[in-house]
Design a protein around this motif. Structure first.
Motif, PDB file in Angstrom:
ATOM      1  N   ASN A   1       1.525 -16.916  17.205  1.00  0.00           N
ATOM      2  CA  ASN A   1       1.858 -15.881  16.811  1.00  0.00           C
ATOM      3  C   ASN A   1       3.234 -16.281  15.735  1.00  0.00           C
ATOM      4  O   ASN A   1       3.081 -15.291  14.592  1.00  0.00           O
ATOM      5  CB  ASN A   1       2.741 -14.896  17.769  1.00  0.00           C
ATOM      6  CG  ASN A   1       2.890 -13.651  18.086  1.00  0.00           C
ATOM      7  OD1 ASN A   1       1.851 -13.105  17.303  1.00  0.00           O
ATOM      8  ND2 ASN A   1       3.735 -12.500  18.560  1.00  0.00           N
TER       9      ASN A   1
ATOM     10  N   LYS B   1      -2.426 -11.433  23.258  1.00  0.00           N
ATOM     11  CA  LYS B   1      -1.978 -12.421  24.415  1.00  0.00           C
ATOM     12  C   LYS B   1      -2.831 -11.368  25.268  1.00  0.00           C
ATOM     13  O   LYS B   1      -2.692 -11.133  26.038  1.00  0.00           O
ATOM     14  CB  LYS B   1      -1.012 -12.358  24.405  1.00  0.00           C
ATOM     15  CG  LYS B   1      -0.055 -13.272  26.026  1.00  0.00           C
ATOM     16  CD  LYS B   1       1.446 -13.314  26.170  1.00  0.00           C
ATOM     17  CE  LYS B   1       1.978 -14.051  26.642  1.00  0.00           C
ATOM     18  NZ  LYS B   1       2.823 -13.886  26.819  1.00  0.00           N
TER      19      LYS B   1
ATOM     20  N   VAL C   1      -3.212 -11.176  16.564  1.00  0.00           N
ATOM     21  CA  VAL C   1      -3.011 -11.719  17.421  1.00  0.00           C
ATOM     22  C   VAL C   1      -3.098 -11.301  18.445  1.00  0.00           C
ATOM     23  O   VAL C   1      -1.734 -10.391  19.168  1.00  0.00           O
ATOM     24  CB  VAL C   1      -2.069 -12.949  17.250  1.00  0.00           C
ATOM     25  CG1 VAL C   1      -1.485 -13.734  18.283  1.00  0.00           C
ATOM     26  CG2 VAL C   1      -1.680 -13.500  15.790  1.00  0.00           C
TER      27      VAL C   1
END
Ligand SMILES: C[S@@+](CC[C@H](N)C(=O)[O-])C[C@H]1O[C@@H](n2cnc3c(N)ncnc32)[C@H](O)[C@@H]1O
Length: 283
Positions: free
Chosen positions: A125, A140, A138
């Motif tokens: 990130n 997660k 990005v």
């Protein structure tokens, strides 16, 4: 629990064949003006410091990028790859697949990077943030869940890189299921899957890549596989090479990759060999 850290392997022979192939796919997409979307389901940390404790532990880059980073190369794809890596290598860094995608794509093209490991995600990130490339996201999240949620893209052009750590034997089947699920919604997806070639020492994982490739070929989509081996497949060789299987490959990627492998294989050591084989021919 996630324990794999790509820094131990950055720039090795496996990264070389994977990143050359991925860049070849991106180059082909860039031949049309229409924007495309790239997905990296297992992104890693983004960029690696080849001087840090993890990378220097086994110096795996010596089996890969170090072999030809200063060579005068002939093949255009190899030249593009080294040109992209140049600024990073001059700092003794190696660009991972997220950075290769971010650098190679145009501003209008979209990039989705998925990474589950908390520390790797934070590095990714922060690195992608510093590059300031528009339309780069990005996430997660689990890579396969992300592919289910984010495909098909609009417009319907793009490619997926699937590069799992294969720590568990079950991960080979996860790849097949993940791809089946993508094809249900997005049949034109160009997909690059990286896989290790493991000797008998790998126990249950020995032969798993080969049967994964067979299962992927059974999906009936045009596909080829390209492999590079850096040592002989002796019983205790461990990972003696690796390959990429490309589904719906762009026109002429097979020839480009074959030419590049023919150029670099002699530089990868006396025992090195490479091959490219169509599993389902594109008609
Ligand atoms: C081989 S590394 C990726 C290297 C990267 N693709 C490159 O070429 O630079 C695999 C990464 O997948 C991550 N990972 C493992 N399982 C995952 C999952 N289910 N979803 C997303 N990321 C995962 C690991 O934390 C690791 O960072």
């Amino acid at each position: 629990m996630l324990s794999y850290q790509h820094a131990f392997h950055a720039g090795n022979h496996a990264d070389v064949i994977k990143h050359l192939c991925w860049l070849g796919v991106i180059n082909a997409l860039k031949k049309k003006d229409k924007p495309f979307t790239l997905y990296d389901s297992h992104a890693g940390a983004g960029c690696y410091d080849l001087a840090d404790a993890m990378s220097t532990k086994n110096k795996e880059y010596e089996s890969g990028i170090s072999r030809f980073m200063d060579a005068d190369v002939r093949q255009p794809l190899l030249n593009d790859y080294l040109a992209l890596c140049h600024d990073f290598l001059s700092l003794n860094h190696y660009p991972g697949s997220p950075v290769i995608s971010a650098q190679a794509k145009r501003d209008s093209d979209v990039l989705h990077l998925m990474e589950l490991h908390p520390a790797e995600f934070n590095k990714l990130n922060s690195y992608i943030g510093k590059l300031r490339k528009p339309n780069s996201h990005v996430h997660k999240r689990d890579g396969y869940e992300g592919l289910r949620a984010l495909t098909p893209p609009k417009p319907n052009r793009g490619a997926i890189l699937i590069d799992p750590p294969y720590e568990k034997a079950s991960e080979y089947l996860d790849v097949v299921k993940g791809i089946q699920s993508v094809f249900k919604r997005w049949q034109q997806a160009q997909i690059v899957v990286w896989y290790p070639l493991l000797s008998e020492r790998a126990g249950a994982k020995h032969g798993a890549s080969e049967s994964m490739c067979d299962k992927l070929a059974e999906l009936g989509t045009p596909c080829f596989k390209a492999e590079i081996c850096v040592s002989q497949n002796t019983t205790d060789a461990g990972m003696y090479g690796s390959g990429v299987l490309v589904l719906n490959p762009p026109w002429q990627l097979d020839q480009q990759l074959s030419d590049v492998l023919n150029e670099i294989t002699p530089l990868m050591g006396e025992s090195a060999s490479s091959s490219l084989q169509w599993l389902n021919q594109d008609n």
